[in-house]
Design a protein around this motif. Structure first.
Motif, PDB file in Angstrom:
ATOM      1  N   LEU A 399       0.833  -1.196   0.000  1.00 35.99           N
ATOM      2  CA  LEU A 399       0.000   0.000   0.000  1.00 35.99           C
ATOM      3  C   LEU A 399       0.870   1.250   0.000  1.00 35.99           C
ATOM      4  N   LEU A 400       1.950   1.196   0.775  1.00 34.08           N
ATOM      5  CA  LEU A 400       2.888   2.317   0.807  1.00 34.08           C
ATOM      6  C   LEU A 400       3.583   2.481  -0.542  1.00 34.08           C
ATOM      7  N   ASN A 401       3.936   1.372  -1.196  1.00 30.91           N
ATOM      8  CA  ASN A 401       4.529   1.450  -2.535  1.00 30.91           C
ATOM      9  C   ASN A 401       3.642   2.243  -3.481  1.00 30.91           C
ATOM     10  N   LEU A 402       2.359   1.928  -3.457  1.00 28.78           N
ATOM     11  CA  LEU A 402       1.407   2.609  -4.337  1.00 28.78           C
ATOM     12  C   LEU A 402       1.416   4.112  -4.067  1.00 28.78           C
ATOM     13  N   LEU A 403       1.399   4.500  -2.808  1.00 35.03           N
ATOM     14  CA  LEU A 403       1.374   5.919  -2.470  1.00 35.03           C
ATOM     15  C   LEU A 403       2.673   6.613  -2.859  1.00 35.03           C
ATOM     16  N   LEU A 404       3.797   5.934  -2.695  1.00 36.91           N
ATOM     17  CA  LEU A 404       5.095   6.552  -3.011  1.00 36.91           C
ATOM     18  C   LEU A 404       5.247   6.821  -4.506  1.00 36.91           C
TER      19      LEU A 404
END
Length: 774
Positions: A399-404
């Motif tokens: 999920l963090l990958n997507l936001l980054l």
């Protein structure tokens, strides 16, 4: 985006889910008259008393009291009624006129009470007097507070401090939590598990490692400034109903809300605002999710991989056209590490695998990803549907990958937002309730109190349970909660519990953990948050931290349920004073007399977050403790935010096999954690019982079962131990193929103690391997 675009889109998943046969469901909206009726049905006359209404009117407001239920924000610009259905239930549960007196314990033995249902135990009402277990009669008997403190201290002084566990449930104030943690370290251990270990510890571990802070980066005001929201494994209707107000406002202004959840939760489909006369009178619903994707249990890694795959493809297309890049290349270059390996992995993952693991079509995932590509400011919200898996860490990392990829960390109207459950579970960690000494300013505390704190890592919840089974844990103090009911492998742990020399439970109401006791046991009744706390310097206030990292003050005004109650802080201090040697720097009596002195200690230990604590504690909306990642300061090993390359296709930690199902444990809207308010789950259309097995009609047919049949669930963990729960009523429910639903905590005996997130050891309650025995 126009309002009509926010209608719930059912087309994208029709082919993915069974539609043969009837299913149990609720055809109304969340909120509305159903919410008010849900409160009245449970609490009857108490709901109508003037004092209760007056108390509820002060809930979650400045100079009022903070809800004992969830940790949702207490906004400065508050509503007339700043409480939800579940918050009202929690308050009324505490304000009940029923009393659990010494006469009750004289009438019923502990062995008898152990056979009572959880609901029936708590329905006896508020505990009124300190009690001690008498093994000769198998009854709890009254004792004085001094007798309790001295008896507990005698046992604690006789054992190795490393063999004691001090558990905290998540509702105790910052002041009590700080002193509880101080007591543990003065005594000589860091064994401070709390309810975070069972729910959001995965968040604390993952976000700390990847962006340098263990909490979310979103603040309440961001909700009004985002361009899109994505929900993963979080149900605001049951867990944080006041969230529905900003969600409704976002939907009305055209913000797309995209939901990924194995269960169709009504609160994420439509909402009627109980505070809107127009909506209440007309029954007009506000659609919430513009897309709703029912992925397979544990399929979030695959779904997020597919979304990232689409983002890379969209960026390729933009570059080919000479358009503005989809990726935020400036942010990625300046603030992130590890993109190349992650990108290569995503590009190499075939869509066939993504579809198979997620249970969603490529078209559905790309439709969701397109919303992400077009939005400038995105908030991703998640709950225990991501954290409670064997690979929960990787769920959050994805999920963090997507936001980054698009720079959605560290700017207004964007970020990652884990929604915490219990009212102060996040705050307890902030002020020292942690088994990890590196997270606590021990050098500073050594200077403050003139002692050498223990530096060894303590036990978390799972480790404490293993320690109990191994005979290494000899004493347990529970600051609230229902520990034995909340943990995995409950029957196994209950058998080992009686081997402990001492168990102490600080509580407002009777629950099962009080009846599964050590050789010596004490049940200590405390004040509730709604009740006036009078000490030497007068009425006291306490504080807690909400899910957005804001600190709020709370004052109780109701007359206590019994004159014999003590505050949680006073009980902790009483045990500590009786146990520990005298220390001129440790002034328990002064701290009990004036909680402002305790806030001064917290400010001294944590000056950056808590400066001017006493002066700011009643700031409308709370004061923000700060967040480095929100400022794009990355306290990580690389000094940057980390992309993480997933090494697995799903989060379950076990392979599919013939006859094996993925069990998802859930809470009803008539419960909070292990507290059961009633037997209905209105928002899922289930009435009068909790012994149900939710399964889709096609799986019922394939398994040779029938609607209403009574069956048993068996654990399919590969450890050779027999675990079984039942009988359960087969109930047709709209779930993805191969996925089952059942209620927490009733399903806990099916969960192996070893079935937990690899990094945080959070029990994997959301994907349990099971088989059906007809």
């Amino acid at each position: 985006m126009a309002q009509e675009d926010t209608q719930v889109d059912t087309r994208i998943h029709e082919a993915d889910l069974p539609d043969s046969g009837q299913t149990v469901e609720y055809d109304g909206a969340a909120g509305g008259w159903g919410s008010l009726q849900g409160i009245a049905q449970i609490f009857g006359k108490e709901w109508n008393t003037p004092t209760v209404i007056e108390t509820l009117m002060r809930q979650n407001k400045p100079k009022g009291f903070m809800c004992v239920s969830c940790s949702w924000a207490k906004p400065a610009d508050h509503h007339t009624f700043e409480f939800c259905e579940n918050g009202a239930k929690a308050t009324l549960w505490e304000l009940t006129t029923k009393r659990c007196t010494p006469d009750f314990f004289a009438e019923h033995s502990v062995t008898e009470l152990r056979n009572w249902a959880d609901y029936d135990l708590e329905m006896q009402g508020r505990l009124t007097y300190p009690m001690r277990y008498d093994s000769a009669t198998d009854h709890y008997v009254p004792c004085s507070w001094d007798e309790a403190f001295q008896g507990i201290a005698e046992h604690l002084r006789a054992i190795d401090p490393a063999s004691a566990v001090f558990y905290a449930s998540g509702r105790a104030s910052l002041e009590t939590s700080y002193l509880y943690a101080l007591f543990a370290r003065l005594y000589g251990h860091n064994n401070l598990p709390d309810s975070s270990n069972m729910c959001h510890e995965t968040t604390s571990v993952a976000l700390k490692k990847l962006i340098g802070v263990g909490v979310g980066t979103v603040v309440f005001d961001d909700l009004a400034k985002c361009d899109a929201m994505f929900f993963f494994g979080q149900n605001p209707g049951t867990n944080s109903p006041r969230f529905l107000h900003p969600l409704q406002e976002a939907a009305k202004r055209g913000v797309p809300i995209v939901t990924f959840n194995p269960v169709r939760e009504r609160a994420l489909e439509s909402f009627i605002n109980p505070q809107s006369p127009t909506q209440m009178l007309t029954g007009k619903e506000t659609p919430i999710s513009s897309q709703y994707h029912q992925l397979r249990v544990g399929g979030d890694i695959a779904a997020l991989t597919g979304m990232c795959k689409h983002v890379f493809a969209a960026d390729d297309a933009a570059k080919a056209r000479g358009d503005r890049r989809v990726l935020d290349v400036d942010f990625i270059e300046a603030h992130t590490h590890g993109l190349d390996e992650f990108e290569a992995k995503v590009r190499a993952t075939p869509w066939q695998q993504i579809e198979a693991e997620s249970g969603l079509t490529r078209a559905a995932i790309e439709q969701a990803a397109e919303v992400y590509v077009k939005a400038e400011r995105v908030i991703c919200v998640y709950g225990m549907g991501l954290t409670q898996h064997v690979h929960g860490f990787d769920n959050i990392a994805m999920l963090l990958n997507l936001l980054l990829l698009r720079g959605n960390i560290g700017r207004e109207g964007a970020g990652i937002s884990p929604v915490r459950g219990h009212s102060n579970v996040q705050g307890q960690r902030t002020v020292g309730i942690s088994e990890k000494p590196e997270l606590v300013p021990l050098d500073k505390m050594a200077e403050q109190f003139g002692f050498e704190p223990p530096r060894d890592k303590g036990m978390n919840t799972v480790e404490a349970c293993h320690g109990l089974l191994d005979g290494k844990v000899h004493a347990f103090i529970g600051l609230g909660g229902n520990f034995i009911r909340a943990i995995p492998d409950q029957p196994v742990l209950e058998k080992a519990w009686s081997r402990m020399q001492l168990t102490v439970q600080i509580a407002t109401k009777l629950n099962r953990s009080h009846l599964v006791h050590g050789q010596s046991a004490y049940l200590l009744p405390c004040l509730g948050r709604t009740e006036q706390d009078l000490q030497a310097t007068g009425p006291q206030a306490v504080t807690m931290e909400d899910t957005f990292s804001c600190i709020q003050g709370s004052i109780g005004l109701r007359t206590p349920a019994s004159e014999h109650l003590m505050s949680e802080l006073a009980i902790v201090a009483g045990i500590a004073k009786a146990t520990l040697p005298s220390n001129p720097n440790v002034r328990w009596d002064d701290w009990v007399g004036d909680y402002g002195l305790v806030r001064g200690l917290i400010e001294e230990s944590y000056p950056e977050m808590f400066h001017d604590f006493n002066a700011r504690m009643f700031t409308p909306g709370g004061f923000y403790k700060g967040n480095d990642a929100r400022e794009r300061i990355w306290q990580t090993e690389s000094g940057k935010a980390e992309f993480t390359t997933p090494q697995m296709a799903n989060a379950t930690g076990f392979a599919d096999a013939p006859g094996r199902y993925r069990l998802l444990t859930m809470r009803s809207n008539d419960q909070f954690n292990t507290t059961i308010y009633g037997m209905n789950d209105r928002l899922r259309g289930i009435e009068g019982r909790r012994d149900v097995l939710l399964i889709n009609p096609d799986d019922i047919a394939r398994s040779g079962l029938r609607d209403g049949q009574m069956v048993w669930l068996q654990s399919d963990a590969e450890d050779g131990l027999h675990r079984e729960v039942g009988p359960l009523k087969v109930t047709p429910f709209r779930l993805p193929d191969g996925c089952l639903g059942g209620y927490y905590p009733e399903m806990n005996p099916l969960i192996a103690l070893t079935h937990h997130d690899k990094e945080s050891k959070t029990p994997a309650n959301k994907s349990v391997p099971v088989r059906i025995r007809a």
